[in-house]
Design an enzyme around this catalytic site. Structure first.
Site, short mmCIF file in Angstrom:
data_model
loop_
_atom_site.label_atom_id
_atom_site.label_comp_id
_atom_site.label_asym_id
_atom_site.label_seq_id
_atom_site.Cartn_x
_atom_site.Cartn_y
_atom_site.Cartn_z
N ASP A 200 0.73 -1.06 -0.06
CA ASP A 200 -0.07 0.00 -0.05
C ASP A 200 0.90 1.19 -0.09
O ASP A 200 2.33 1.21 0.19
CB ASP A 200 -1.06 -0.12 1.17
CG ASP A 200 -0.21 -0.54 2.56
OD1 ASP A 200 0.85 -0.50 2.50
OD2 ASP A 200 -1.13 -0.91 3.37
N ASP B 135 -7.71 -1.93 14.18
CA ASP B 135 -9.14 -1.93 13.81
C ASP B 135 -9.47 -3.20 13.01
O ASP B 135 -10.38 -3.51 12.07
CB ASP B 135 -9.65 -0.64 13.05
CG ASP B 135 -9.09 -0.47 11.77
OD1 ASP B 135 -7.92 -1.10 11.65
OD2 ASP B 135 -9.26 0.47 11.19
N HIS C 170 -7.50 -4.09 10.35
CA HIS C 170 -7.33 -4.04 8.62
C HIS C 170 -5.97 -4.83 8.22
O HIS C 170 -5.10 -4.96 9.21
CB HIS C 170 -7.24 -2.43 8.39
CG HIS C 170 -5.84 -1.77 8.84
ND1 HIS C 170 -6.14 -0.43 9.39
CD2 HIS C 170 -4.64 -1.91 8.91
CE1 HIS C 170 -4.73 0.00 9.89
NE2 HIS C 170 -4.02 -1.23 9.45
N GLU D 21 -9.78 -1.06 5.19
CA GLU D 21 -10.57 -0.75 6.48
C GLU D 21 -11.63 -1.52 6.59
O GLU D 21 -12.19 -2.12 5.77
CB GLU D 21 -10.82 0.58 6.69
CG GLU D 21 -9.37 1.96 6.77
CD GLU D 21 -8.58 1.75 7.87
OE1 GLU D 21 -8.74 0.73 8.57
OE2 GLU D 21 -7.89 2.73 8.18
#
Ligand code: F6R
Length: 259
Positions: free
Chosen positions: A67, A135, A137, A142
């Site tokens: 990413d 979270d 991810h 996400e």
């Protein structure tokens, strides 16, 4: 999914480096998938050390990055391409032309995402290193990400921006947008290697490994992949329910069965 519980973060890094090194050693043209963030740094250091001592060559390796932030000026020290160059590739004999990352400077970003997805799948990633966000991810997929998503633009959650603010001088500098390999793209890799250490990873690791398969925990997509190794230290394993079974499985692992 094979869950390996190790005493500490150093053991996680040792084992992850061993798996990546074995992958490189057994392929003519190995393709490795790289993550950024804090989790893989120990692994990279160990791989660099193996290269320095002459036991591992990277001259036939191709690397792809998971990413990239959108909007940082070219060459910004926290752009993921720069981080991977500084922390890893610059210390190896891996030709820089074989380090692939999303072209976030492209005028047509959607097209650049499609092109990067084609590059990644065309190369065929042998082993993909993954960290996991607080979270849940993986990459920058996400919560709410399609479990079959491909490389695309994503908006970071406030939580992820707060988590990553430590790399910048203030949270306002953390970009809001990224290009990330999709969950479907990541799952095209032959072997997924998730590494996590520390108490802050206990909840997302448990959700990804033992929770329901849900877009609310993107890491749970690992449950659909046929070859996943999860390397966690005791702290990151704290919320897992099947720890006794994972330890037993490891204790009785046949010597001929690699990760
Ligand atoms: C980084 C990435 C992220 C990180 C995750 C955990 O390329 O894709 O999914 O792996 O945010 O980050 P750390 O390791 O810093 O806790």
């Amino acid at each position: 999914m094979e869950v390996v519980i190790l005493p500490g973060a150093d053991d996680v890094a040792d084992q992850a480096a061993q798996i990546v090194a074995d992958t490189i050693a057994t392929r003519a043209k190995p393709v490795i998938g790289l993550a950024t963030g804090s989790s893989p740094l120990g692994t990279y250091q160990r791989l660099i050390e193996r290269h320095r001592t002459g036991t591992l060559r990277f001259d036939s390796v191709t690397a792809v990055i998971l990413d990239e932030y959108i909007g940082l000026p070219a060459g910004h020290p926290e752009s993921y391409r720069e981080v991977i160059r500084r922390e890893f590739v610059d210390h190896l004999d891996l030709p820089i032309a074989r380090l692939h990352s999303p072209d976030v400077a492209a005028s047509d970003l959607a097209e650049a995402c499609r092109a990067y997805d084609d590059t990644v799948t065309g190369l065929g990633v042998d082993v993909q290193l993954l960290g996991i966000g607080s979270d849940g991810h993986i990459g920058f997929n996400e919560p709410g990400s399609s479990l079959r998503s491909r490389t695309r633009i994503k908006t970071l959650t406030d939580r992820t921006r707060a988590d990553n603010a430590r790399f910048f001088s203030s949270i306002d500098e953390v970009p809001r947008h990224v290009v990330t390999q999709g969950l479907g793209t990541i799952c095209d890799a032959g072997h997924l290697l998730l590494i996590a250490s520390g108490a802050s990873k206990a909840a997302p690791v448990a959700a990804a490994v033992e929770g329901p398969l849900t877009a609310m925990c993107p890491g749970s997509v690992l449950q659909l992949h046929p070859h996943v190794t999860v390397l966690v230290d005791e702290d990151a394993a704290a919320d897992l329910r099947l720890t006794a079974y994972y330890r037993e499985t490891l204790r009785h692992k046949p010597p001929w069965q690699p990760y």
